[in-house]
Design a protein around this motif. Structure first.
Motif, PDB file in Angstrom:
ATOM      1  N   ASN A  46       1.009  -0.835   0.151  1.00 21.00           N
ATOM      2  CA  ASN A  46      -0.421   0.444  -0.307  1.00 21.00           C
ATOM      3  C   ASN A  46       0.898   1.122   0.002  1.00 21.00           C
ATOM      4  OD1 ASN A  46      -0.969   2.210   2.312  1.00 21.00           O
ATOM      5  ND2 ASN A  46      -2.811   1.629   0.543  1.00 21.00           N
ATOM      6  N   ASN A 105      -7.058   3.288  -3.578  1.00 18.66           N
ATOM      7  CA  ASN A 105      -8.186   4.115  -2.256  1.00 18.66           C
ATOM      8  C   ASN A 105      -8.324   5.002  -1.965  1.00 18.66           C
ATOM      9  OD1 ASN A 105      -8.084   1.662  -1.347  1.00 18.66           O
ATOM     10  ND2 ASN A 105      -6.207   1.060  -1.147  1.00 18.66           N
ATOM     11  N   HIS A 120      -9.444   7.404   0.972  1.00 18.25           N
ATOM     12  CA  HIS A 120      -9.988   7.567   2.478  1.00 18.25           C
ATOM     13  C   HIS A 120     -10.946   8.251   2.961  1.00 18.25           C
ATOM     14  CE1 HIS A 120      -6.400   5.193   3.196  1.00 18.25           C
ATOM     15  NE2 HIS A 120      -5.943   5.384   1.749  1.00 18.25           N
ATOM     16  N   LYS A 164     -10.043   8.898   9.073  1.00 14.94           N
ATOM     17  CA  LYS A 164      -9.472   8.010   7.633  1.00 14.94           C
ATOM     18  C   LYS A 164      -9.665   6.593   7.681  1.00 14.94           C
ATOM     19  CE  LYS A 164      -9.166  11.960   5.602  1.00 14.94           C
ATOM     20  NZ  LYS A 164      -9.891  13.265   6.524  1.00 14.94           N
ATOM     21  N   GLN A 218     -11.992   3.134   3.633  1.00 18.98           N
ATOM     22  CA  GLN A 218     -11.507   3.171   2.097  1.00 18.98           C
ATOM     23  C   GLN A 218     -12.151   2.682   1.449  1.00 18.98           C
ATOM     24  OE1 GLN A 218      -7.336   1.237   2.337  1.00 18.98           O
ATOM     25  NE2 GLN A 218      -7.065   1.512   3.917  1.00 18.98           N
TER      26      GLN A 218
END
Length: 245
Positions: A68, A115, A117, A122, A125
């Motif tokens: 990620n 993604n 957020h 946050k 996602q």
């Protein structure tokens, strides 16, 4: 099978090393895959009996190492390589003959997605992306049922008459699928904490294949009667739990 998992473990090590160097997140997720039921009518046929293929829910599994990469506070990029086993319960009907069985489709997938957020912290996602899928194996196992009552030349009063004849089958159907296919997906991911220093996530992902199924197999005797290209492409749901390593 051992070779496939060895490849994935090796990829995990390489991605982990890269993640440490570049300060990006290494993730490992796994869970079940669930098929979404569909019915496909096989048109352009001169066979009576409304040929069709029905699929129903069955459960497979997947394991996906990925990285990620945070682009900014509200956007990140995921990409990885994983092993997927999609399973479908199918009923393939042509005139008086019905095949009922389970399909096991093994593949290596390389998904990539963006993604978005959201929420105050946050922790949620929304991911939108696509994948390439490389076929490893495809098999179907079940029973062939023939409804003898539909044949006029069989006397139902005959002592050897059976209304249904059943024969088991176990066949390789790899030729029914393209070796490389593509798809798109949408997913929702929720970040969670397993402990003070160990984070993870849960996810829900819906996959739609685009060209997994081949058109007619030229070696099949049925292609002179039925156009199989109208079989609907698979759709699956992935439920997963993951770790941020």
């Amino acid at each position: 099978m051992t070779l496939r998992f060895s490849l994935i473990i090796m990829m995990c090590f390489c991605i982990k090393t890269y993640a440490q160097d570049k300060k990006i997140n290494f993730q490992l997720s796994l869970g079940p895959t669930i098929s979404i039921p569909k019915t496909s009518e096989l048109t352009n046929t001169n066979v009576n009996g409304s040929p069709e293929i029905k699929s129903s829910i069955n459960i497979g599994a997947y394991i996906l190492p990925s990285v990620n990469y945070p682009i900014n506070e509200k956007l990140s990029l995921d990409f990885g390589i994983g092993f997927y086993l999609d399973r479908f319960s199918v009923e393939d009907k042509v005139a008086a003959t019905t095949n009922k069985g389970n399909r096991n489709i093994s593949q290596i997938q390389t998904p990539i997605n963006f993604n978005f957020h959201f929420s105050k912290d946050k922790s949620y996602q929304l991911g939108i992306g696509g994948f390439a899928s490389f076929l490893v194996a495809a098999k179907e196992k079940g029973e062939t049922i023939v409804d003898n009552s539909q044949f006029n030349f069989i006397d139902p009063n005959d002592p050897i008459f059976y209304e249904n004849s059943v024969v088991s089958y176990d066949k390789n159907i790899k030729d029914n699928y393209n070796s490389v296919s593509f798809g798109a997906f949408i997913q929702i991911k929720r970040s969670i904490s397993f402990s003070a220093d160990k984070k993870g996530f849960i996810l829900l992902k819906i996959n739609q294949y685009f060209n997994a199924i081949k058109n007619n197999d030229p070696d099949s005797d049925l292609t002179q009667y039925i156009d199989f290209k109208n079989e609907k492409e698979p759709t699956t749901v992935n439920l997963g739990i993951g770790l941020v390593l």
